[in-house]
Write a protein that holds these residues in place. Structure first.
Motif, short mmCIF file in Angstrom:
data_model
loop_
_atom_site.label_atom_id
_atom_site.label_comp_id
_atom_site.label_asym_id
_atom_site.label_seq_id
_atom_site.Cartn_x
_atom_site.Cartn_y
_atom_site.Cartn_z
N GLY A 1 -40.28 71.01 -16.13
CA GLY A 1 -40.94 71.04 -17.43
C GLY A 1 -39.99 71.39 -18.57
N LEU A 2 -38.74 71.74 -18.25
CA LEU A 2 -37.77 72.11 -19.26
C LEU A 2 -37.10 70.84 -19.80
N VAL A 3 -37.07 70.74 -21.12
CA VAL A 3 -36.47 69.57 -21.75
C VAL A 3 -35.00 69.46 -21.38
N MET A 4 -34.27 70.58 -21.36
CA MET A 4 -32.84 70.52 -21.08
C MET A 4 -32.57 69.95 -19.69
N ASN A 5 -33.46 70.22 -18.73
CA ASN A 5 -33.25 69.70 -17.39
C ASN A 5 -33.53 68.20 -17.32
N ARG A 6 -34.55 67.75 -18.03
CA ARG A 6 -34.85 66.32 -18.01
C ARG A 6 -33.73 65.53 -18.70
N GLN A 7 -33.11 66.13 -19.70
CA GLN A 7 -31.99 65.46 -20.36
C GLN A 7 -30.81 65.31 -19.41
N ILE A 8 -30.56 66.32 -18.60
CA ILE A 8 -29.47 66.22 -17.61
C ILE A 8 -29.80 65.15 -16.59
N ALA A 9 -31.07 65.11 -16.16
CA ALA A 9 -31.48 64.14 -15.14
C ALA A 9 -31.36 62.69 -15.62
#
Length: 845
Positions: free
Chosen positions: A527-535
């Motif tokens: 649910g963290l935006v920073m993690n989805r950006q990395i993915a």
């Protein structure tokens, strides 16, 4: 009968005399906490004496007993009944000051300080040292006094000397030629002690026992309350019920009340220490002449108590922006910002500042913290700066502008935008500040996205996308972007701890060393935006890490305002940090240009260039990656032409026939960070896991996944032998694997919990010297040294003496050798007996 006199270190040490520590006293035991407190006090005192030449600071007492062997001739000798830790530490500080001034100012300081304060010149060897520690510490102490190659070794005496040597490097300002001289004068003549001397015939050991078995003293808050109501014979009952009891109801009776009284004092004088709260308040209150004035003073303190309650419990603040900033500054955990916060709230209450202005002022302080951490200067002079804001800022400006201007001037490391952009690419963020502060910044960056997923610091941890451990998969992925001549290890060390490679997750152990393909699937579901950006990235290597660093830098710049235009940049921060780190490098060890570069956020070539042109502590201990002395190494001292190999050998470094230093004595950049006092996360801790009874088989399943059945069987035999002794295995899951700890003593037992090893299925047995330093009986360096030597008797184990403060390891496969396994098990049996003996005798040693 005893005689007590106030004195100084100069009076104690000048002239022919000798202070001997009796054998019944414990060995030297001051840790970084006590050393840091003393250092901060001395630095503050040196600054105070610039404007108040006669300023002093009381640091306690020493109890002395004339030696029974004193005669009409010879050096007068005294037994140090109490205060040996303090006296030993102060003379080690003098050794460090002597060596620093002799190297950077004039060699004359060496003989001057030796003859005045450290030795009795021209006396027999047995009478030469002015301070003689216990036999255990004597060689290490004498090495510091005599400046031998073994000075600053890995024991606690050496650690104290290295601590001060590093702090002196950090303090020494090239534009202030008198700063170290002022510090020396503060130590010698500004530190006040009480010298208590017994008379001949007194039982020194009995006095020592009585001094160390006293009851709990009254707190400073208790003393101040008693003093106030002694001054209120008529109004006492009224003031107590109407003012004092409500104040106690708001604040803790001792700790928080004492904090309030200190905060009140530092509004006027930033130099006042918390330890001096009662004496300073009493001196101020003595000037009040009648009960009405004292009642008014108690009422004023009650008003400040209401404001302190808001600082301690920000959720009760009604103004949203002020509440948010208070919550963030409380979470940061730096109590020396409290005087400023109290001042800001008081300004608002007095009507000289608005809520918007004080919220703005707090944002500048928050930005100051964040930007300093990003460039690796989170703690440098931070307490002095914060405590001085209230008394030194411009009172003619609006309060937020005054705070901003104060933080923007002088050598305060308030990083500008360009410094932030450079630091996010190069500085090892994960090694800076305190662990919770690093997580806070990531949390705040995520909150800036407006994330809908709750972010709970108790459950989320920092995850390295490119893992800390080397793996074949990651090496192959990173190798695609290597420049000619580069190695994976160089790139990994340079990037792994930088901000661009870090994120927050609630499943750190599950991600761990997995390939990026595995990680990105899990990060995509976050649910963290920073993690989805990395993915969203197709791969993860240097290009992606640097691109993310650049993006995060712009978000930092947008969220946290920088210093005023024209503020002096902190361009020397990296080299200052390098010198601090090198000063902490023990004798008998070495590191590499790459290790130094990884810590300071630079490049090995730049580090080499700097060391070839600018003086730095222990520069000869910096070698090439393979342990070779650089062909270009040159001493910067014009009269020095020693072979650096000979110098290193004299310090204890071992070399093979090809001139390569022993890998066992190499100090990695993570170990360097620990030695230099950077707040790095330490080893996994044993804790209850969700696996319950399945933890042990789960651990062995992981061992089996990484190794063959023979290694698994060898590990099993060691764990079973431990259980037969009476110990038990406990497990931790804070990293990428289920680690196994061999518990010898439980938390509730005398001396607290203790374990010798942490076994990691990935392939190493970690010897936890760092953990043992504060657990009896292994808080004694002799016990840790015996543990090291016993383990080194096992074929394949080679733990360097320089690592006795750290967490060295040996390969799990060592246990395959029956002879090595037998030595390890014999060592574990010895360890268990020593650890349990502390329980049986109630802690006496």
């Amino acid at each position: 009968m005893v005689t007590a006199n106030e004195t100084t270190l100069q009076d104690l040490l000048e002239g022919s005399k000798q202070y001997r520590v009796p054998l019944y006293q414990r060995t030297y035991s001051w840790e970084k906490k006590q050393l840091s407190q003393l250092w901060d006090d001395v630095v503050q005192l040196a600054e105070d004496r610039i404007t108040h030449e006669s300023a002093t600071h009381f640091i306690g007492s020493v109890v002395l007993a004339p030696s029974p062997g004193n005669g009409p001739t010879g050096v007068p000798q005294y037994l140090v009944v109490d205060g040996q830790q303090r006296l030993t530490t102060l003379t080690l500080l003098l050794c460090a000051i002597r060596d620093h001034r002799a190297k950077h100012e004039d060699p004359i300081h060496r003989g001057r300080m030796n003859d005045l304060y450290l030795t009795n010149p021209y006396k027999p060897e047995s009478q030469r040292l002015k301070v003689v520690p216990t036999q255990t510490n004597r060689d290490a102490y004498q090495a510091c006094v005599d400046s031998t190659p073994h000075a600053g070794g890995s024991d606690q005496i050496g650690a104290a000397y290295r601590f001060f040597a590093a702090k002196l490097v950090e303090l020494d300002d090239p534009v202030d030629q008198f700063d170290i001289e002022r510090l020396e004068n503060a130590v010698i003549s500004g530190l006040a002690l009480v010298s208590i001397t017994t008379h001949p015939g007194d039982n020194a050991h009995r006095i020592f026992e009585s001094l160390n078995n006293t009851g709990a003293a009254l707190s400073q808050a208790d003393l101040l309350r008693n003093y106030l109501f002694m001054r209120l014979p008529v109004l006492g009952e009224q003031v107590y019920r109407g003012l004092w009891l409500p104040l106690e109801a708001k604040l803790d009776k001792s700790k928080e009340l004492e904090l309030l009284f200190w905060l009140d004092l530092v509004q006027r004088d930033a130099r006042i220490k918390q330890a001096d709260t009662y004496a300073s308040q009493q001196a101020r209150l003595d000037r009040l002449t009648d009960e009405a004035e004292i009642e008014a003073e108690v009422a004023r303190l009650c008003g400040l108590g209401n404001l302190l309650r808001v600082i301690l419990s920000p959720e009760i603040e009604p103004h949203e922006a002020v509440r948010t900033r208070l919550q963030r500054l409380k979470a940061w955990g730096t109590t020396t910002v409290y005087p400023l916060l109290l001042h800001l709230l008081d300004r608002r209450q007095q009507g000289t500042a608005t809520s918007g202005q004080i919220a703005s002022a707090m944002l500048y302080v928050e930005s100051f913290f964040v930007r300093r951490l990003l460039i690796g200067r989170a703690t440098a002079n931070i307490n002095r700066i914060l405590l001085s804001i209230v008394t030194e800022m411009d009172r003619t400006q609006p309060v937020d502008q005054a705070v901003h201007a104060y933080l923007s001037t002088g050598r305060k490391f308030y990083a500008n935008d360009e410094e932030v952009r450079a630091a996010t690419r190069t500085v090892p963020y994960y090694l800076n500040g305190r662990p919770h502060q690093r997580a806070l910044i990531l949390r705040w960056l995520e909150a800036d996205h407006g994330s809908k997923e709750p972010v709970d610091l108790d459950s989320l941890t920092i995850e390295h996308v490119m893992p800390q451990s080397f793996t074949d998969e990651w090496e192959q992925a990173v190798n695609k972007d290597l420049d000619p001549g580069e190695t994976y290890e160089q790139v990994h060390n340079a990037l792994v701890h930088t901000l661009g490679n870090l994120t927050l997750t609630g499943y750190n152990s599950e991600l761990s060393n997995s390939s990026f393909d595995v990680k990105k699937d899990q990060l995509a579901e976050s649910g963290l935006v920073m993690n989805r950006q990395i993915a969203e990235q197709p791969a993860w290597g240097r290009p992606q890490i640097l691109a993310r660093a650049d993006a995060l830098a712009e978000r930092v710049i947008a969220a946290w305002p920088g210093p005023l235009a024209g503020a002096k940049p902190s361009t020397s921060a990296a080299w200052s940090l390098m010198n601090t780190v090198l000063a902490a490098l023990p004798a008998g060890s070495w590191t590499t240009y790459g290790d130094i570069a990884a810590i300071i956020g630079s490049h090995p070539v730049a580090v080499g260039a700097r060391l070839s042109t600018a003086t730095a502590p222990n520069a000869h201990r910096v070698l090439l990656a393979g342990g070779l002395v650089s062909p270009g190494f040159r001493w910067l001292e014009p009269d020095k032409n020693d072979d650096p190999l000979d110098v290193l050998r004299s310090e204890g470094v071992e070399f093979d026939e090809d001139g390569r230093a022993s890998d066992a004595q190499h100090i990695s950049f993570e170990e360097l960070a620990e030695l230099a006092g950077l707040d790095v996360e330490t080893t996994d801790e044993p804790s209850a896991t969700d696996l319950g009874q399945e933890a042990l088989p789960h651990f062995f399943d992981q061992v089996r996944d990484k190794h063959d059945e023979e290694v698994t069987a060898a590990v099993f035999s060691v764990v079973e032998a431990w259980r037969e002794l009476g110990g038990r295995p406990e497990f931790g899951t804070g990293r990428s694997e289920t680690s196994c700890f061999l518990i010898a003593r439980e938390k509730g037992e005398e001396g607290g919990n203790i374990w010798p090893f942490a076994i990691y299925p990935s392939g190493r047995v970690e010897v936890v010297f760092q953990h043992l330093r504060v657990r009896p009986p292994f808080d004694e360096v002799t016990m840790r040294e015996e543990l090291r030597q016993r383990l080194n008797g096992a074929p394949g184990v080679n733990i360097a003496a320089a690592k006795i403060e750290l967490r060295p390891s040996f390969p799990l496969k060592v246990l395959l050798d029956p002879a090595a396994r037998a030595v390890v098990q014999e060592t574990l049996e010895w360890f268990y007996e020593q650890a349990r003996s502390t329980v049986f005798v109630g802690g006496a040693r």
